[in-house]
Design an enzyme around this catalytic site. Structure first.
Site, mmCIF file in Angstrom:
data_model
loop_
_atom_site.group_PDB
_atom_site.id
_atom_site.type_symbol
_atom_site.label_atom_id
_atom_site.label_comp_id
_atom_site.label_asym_id
_atom_site.label_seq_id
_atom_site.Cartn_x
_atom_site.Cartn_y
_atom_site.Cartn_z
ATOM 1 N N ARG A 178 0.830 -1.227 0.000
ATOM 2 C CA ARG A 178 0.000 0.000 0.000
ATOM 3 C C ARG A 178 0.864 1.276 0.000
ATOM 4 O O ARG A 178 0.503 2.300 0.599
ATOM 5 C CB ARG A 178 -0.984 0.005 1.187
ATOM 6 C CG ARG A 178 -1.934 -1.159 1.189
ATOM 7 C CD ARG A 178 -2.875 -1.193 -0.006
ATOM 8 N NE ARG A 178 -3.639 -2.426 -0.045
ATOM 9 C CZ ARG A 178 -3.391 -3.459 -0.870
ATOM 10 N NH1 ARG A 178 -2.406 -3.392 -1.761
ATOM 11 N NH2 ARG A 178 -4.132 -4.551 -0.837
ATOM 12 N N SER A 228 -11.875 0.217 3.543
ATOM 13 C CA SER A 228 -11.196 -0.060 4.819
ATOM 14 C C SER A 228 -10.565 1.216 5.351
ATOM 15 O O SER A 228 -9.785 1.859 4.650
ATOM 16 C CB SER A 228 -10.100 -1.105 4.613
ATOM 17 O OG SER A 228 -10.677 -2.304 4.180
ATOM 18 N N GLU A 303 -5.486 3.732 6.632
ATOM 19 C CA GLU A 303 -5.210 3.634 5.192
ATOM 20 C C GLU A 303 -5.809 4.874 4.511
ATOM 21 O O GLU A 303 -5.254 5.433 3.575
ATOM 22 C CB GLU A 303 -5.867 2.362 4.657
ATOM 23 C CG GLU A 303 -5.631 2.108 3.197
ATOM 24 C CD GLU A 303 -6.072 0.713 2.763
ATOM 25 O OE1 GLU A 303 -6.036 -0.237 3.577
ATOM 26 O OE2 GLU A 303 -6.486 0.583 1.601
HETATM 27 C C1 LIG Z 1 -16.148 0.186 -1.050
HETATM 28 C C2 LIG Z 1 -14.651 0.394 -1.197
HETATM 29 C C3 LIG Z 1 -13.831 -0.726 -1.317
HETATM 30 C C4 LIG Z 1 -12.434 -0.542 -1.466
HETATM 31 N N1 LIG Z 1 -11.654 -1.650 -1.596
HETATM 32 C C5 LIG Z 1 -10.311 -1.497 -1.744
HETATM 33 C C6 LIG Z 1 -9.453 -2.652 -1.901
HETATM 34 O O1 LIG Z 1 -9.891 -3.784 -1.917
HETATM 35 N N2 LIG Z 1 -8.137 -2.434 -2.037
HETATM 36 C C7 LIG Z 1 -7.596 -1.165 -2.051
HETATM 37 O O2 LIG Z 1 -6.369 -1.050 -2.212
HETATM 38 N N3 LIG Z 1 -8.367 -0.078 -1.899
HETATM 39 C C8 LIG Z 1 -9.699 -0.205 -1.752
HETATM 40 N N4 LIG Z 1 -10.502 0.906 -1.599
HETATM 41 C C9 LIG Z 1 -9.868 2.242 -1.510
HETATM 42 C C10 LIG Z 1 -9.719 2.959 -2.859
HETATM 43 O O3 LIG Z 1 -10.713 2.544 -3.774
HETATM 44 C C11 LIG Z 1 -8.345 2.747 -3.498
HETATM 45 O O4 LIG Z 1 -7.313 3.213 -2.653
HETATM 46 C C12 LIG Z 1 -8.247 3.447 -4.859
HETATM 47 O O5 LIG Z 1 -7.113 3.011 -5.535
HETATM 48 C C13 LIG Z 1 -8.210 4.968 -4.757
HETATM 49 O O6 LIG Z 1 -8.420 5.496 -6.050
HETATM 50 P P1 LIG Z 1 -9.087 6.911 -6.247
HETATM 51 O O7 LIG Z 1 -9.080 7.217 -7.688
HETATM 52 O O8 LIG Z 1 -10.418 6.968 -5.594
HETATM 53 O O9 LIG Z 1 -8.040 7.821 -5.482
HETATM 54 P P2 LIG Z 1 -8.350 9.015 -4.468
HETATM 55 O O10 LIG Z 1 -9.033 8.480 -3.258
HETATM 56 O O11 LIG Z 1 -8.984 10.123 -5.197
HETATM 57 O O12 LIG Z 1 -6.861 9.417 -4.058
HETATM 58 C C14 LIG Z 1 -6.047 8.536 -3.291
HETATM 59 C C15 LIG Z 1 -4.613 9.080 -3.277
HETATM 60 O O13 LIG Z 1 -4.077 9.003 -4.585
HETATM 61 C C16 LIG Z 1 -3.760 10.316 -5.089
HETATM 62 N N5 LIG Z 1 -4.129 10.319 -6.492
HETATM 63 C C17 LIG Z 1 -5.300 9.928 -7.058
HETATM 64 N N6 LIG Z 1 -5.235 9.995 -8.395
HETATM 65 C C18 LIG Z 1 -3.990 10.459 -8.674
HETATM 66 C C19 LIG Z 1 -3.283 10.755 -9.883
HETATM 67 N N7 LIG Z 1 -3.835 10.569 -11.092
HETATM 68 N N8 LIG Z 1 -2.027 11.228 -9.784
HETATM 69 C C20 LIG Z 1 -1.450 11.418 -8.584
HETATM 70 N N9 LIG Z 1 -2.047 11.145 -7.418
HETATM 71 C C21 LIG Z 1 -3.297 10.669 -7.468
HETATM 72 C C22 LIG Z 1 -4.527 11.298 -4.216
HETATM 73 O O14 LIG Z 1 -3.859 12.539 -4.124
HETATM 74 C C23 LIG Z 1 -4.546 10.560 -2.884
HETATM 75 O O15 LIG Z 1 -3.331 10.747 -2.205
HETATM 76 C C24 LIG Z 1 -11.883 0.756 -1.465
HETATM 77 C C25 LIG Z 1 -12.731 1.876 -1.344
HETATM 78 C C26 LIG Z 1 -14.104 1.691 -1.221
HETATM 79 C C27 LIG Z 1 -14.989 2.898 -1.121
#
Ligand SMILES: Cc1cc2nc3c(=O)[nH]c(=O)nc-3n(C[C@H](O)[C@H](O)[C@H](O)COP(=O)(O)OP(=O)(O)OC[C@H]3O[C@@H](n4cnc5c(N)ncnc54)[C@H](O)[C@@H]3O)c2cc1C
Length: 324
Positions: A178, A228, A303
């Site tokens: 992570r 999580s 996380e």
């Molecule tokens: C129901 C649910 C289930 C989930 N299950 C999992 C799972 O099984 N495993 C897991 O790892 N995560 C899980 N997550 C968490 C989340 O979906 C992941 O961490 C996902 O990868 C985040 O992507 P995002 O586009 O929403 O990023 P954001 O939440 O928008 O951003 C997360 C981080 O990444 C940065 N970021 C985002 N996009 C970029 C970019 N293009 N360039 C630079 N920085 C960027 C942001 O600044 C921030 O620091 C879950 C979330 C939910 C709501």
């Protein structure tokens, strides 16, 4: 405190930066549906627009926050006094050639996983149920079943905080559980190339359906959440067990602060019952940590990341302990 107005922005943004909004409610852009407004909100469609945005804000020293779908973020109730750049649906092209899968940073991960399955490629089975963008996934080295997207990365194209484009190899990204070396550098992920080995599409499909079914049974999906909340590591599993179990064993399922509640279905989820605030969530995080510390003697780390009004992003427990 800095507050940027429409007219002022139009004076400084002389180049093409894509669609710009002002005072945009951030609750529309995260899966918890929490947070105040961003002074400026931009959704670029091209790498050139990303570069132009970075150069424009650098000239004016405006704080920048980059987001994907906001599925791992808790925005402050007072929002952000700066610019939020969303790399989302508008930068989401995917190209597949042999084993190589190239995806723009805003690509929706479940869609990307499905496309690889349809092309008879494996490697993203564990990502099918993760509701974020591939940019966010790479940043967090997200994944499930103790795997991370970093395993499949060939290279990542980023725009740095001076507006320059770089191609980083898997080694340069230094993926670990992570975590990636991209975190905290201000680099923006604009595209990713993945290596996905050939496989029987039917086996891949079967595995993805099983993953989705397991998630449906395990996780709450009706109320807004951020997945999580607390980090789960292999060492933790070996010593005290997964966070959901230790929070449940501490008797915290159903604990509520304001409109934020520890899910009764999975204790590592905090759900928004309606109008939860960031303050509710942070208070609940602090209370969960204090109870688990007292009963099990273990320090839970988040996380989920908190985003401060001046655009700093850090694990939410640091904010919870700091100021609620
Ligand atoms: C129901 C649910 C289930 C989930 N299950 C999992 C799972 O099984 N495993 C897991 O790892 N995560 C899980 N997550 C968490 C989340 O979906 C992941 O961490 C996902 O990868 C985040 O992507 P995002 O586009 O929403 O990023 P954001 O939440 O928008 O951003 C997360 C981080 O990444 C940065 N970021 C985002 N996009 C970029 C970019 N293009 N360039 C630079 N920085 C960027 C942001 O600044 C921030 O620091 C879950 C979330 C939910 C709501």
């Amino acid at each position: 405190m800095l507050k940027l107005y429409k007219q002022q922005w139009h004076q400084i943004a002389l180049q093409d930066v894509g669609e710009v909004k002002f005072d945009e409610p951030l609750s529309r852009h995260n899966s918890w549906k929490i947070g105040g407004s961003a002074d400026i909100f931009v959704e670029p469609e091209t790498v050139d627009q990303v570069v132009n945005i970075v150069r424009t804000i650098n000239l004016q020293a405006i704080p920048l926050v980059v987001i994907g779908q906001g599925t791992n973020l808790l925005f402050d109730d007072s929002g952000i006094r700066g610019l939020v750049m969303k790399i989302g649906e508008r930068m989401a092209n995917v190209e597949i050639s042999g084993n190589s899968v190239s995806a723009e940073g805003g690509t929706w991960v479940p869609k990307l996983s499905r496309l690889t399955m349809q092309a008879g490629l494996s490697g993203l089975e564990h990502c099918i149920g993760i509701p974020g963008t591939v940019g966010g996934l790479v940043m967090m080295n997200g994944g499930s079943q103790r795997r991370g997207i970093g395993e499949n990365v060939i290279n990542v194209t980023v725009v740095d905080n001076l507006g320059q484009v770089h191609h980083l190899s898997q080694e340069e990204c230094e993926f670990s559980y992570r975590h990636s070396a991209l975190q905290g550098t201000g680099r923006i992920v604009v595209s990713v190339e993945l290596n996905c080995p050939k496989a029987d599409g039917r086996d891949v499909r079967r595995e993805m359906l099983a993953d989705l079914q397991a998630r449906r049974n395990k996780f709450p999906h009706k109320q807004p959440s951020c997945g999580s909340v607390f980090l789960s590591t292999a060492e933790m599993h070996a010593s005290v067990g997964p966070p959901g179990k230790i929070i449940e064993d501490s008797g915290l399922k159903g604990l509520r602060i304001g409109q934020a509640e520890v899910s009764r279905q999975h204790a590592n989820f905090i759900i928004n019952l309606g109008d939860a605030t960031a303050k509710d969530v942070l208070t609940l995080i602090r209370q969960i940590r204090a109870t688990v510390r007292e009963q099990i003697g273990f320090e839970l780390d988040c996380e989920v990341r908190y985003v401060s009004p001046d655009g700093c992003i850090y694990p939410a427990h640091l904010k919870a302990e700091d100021s609620v």
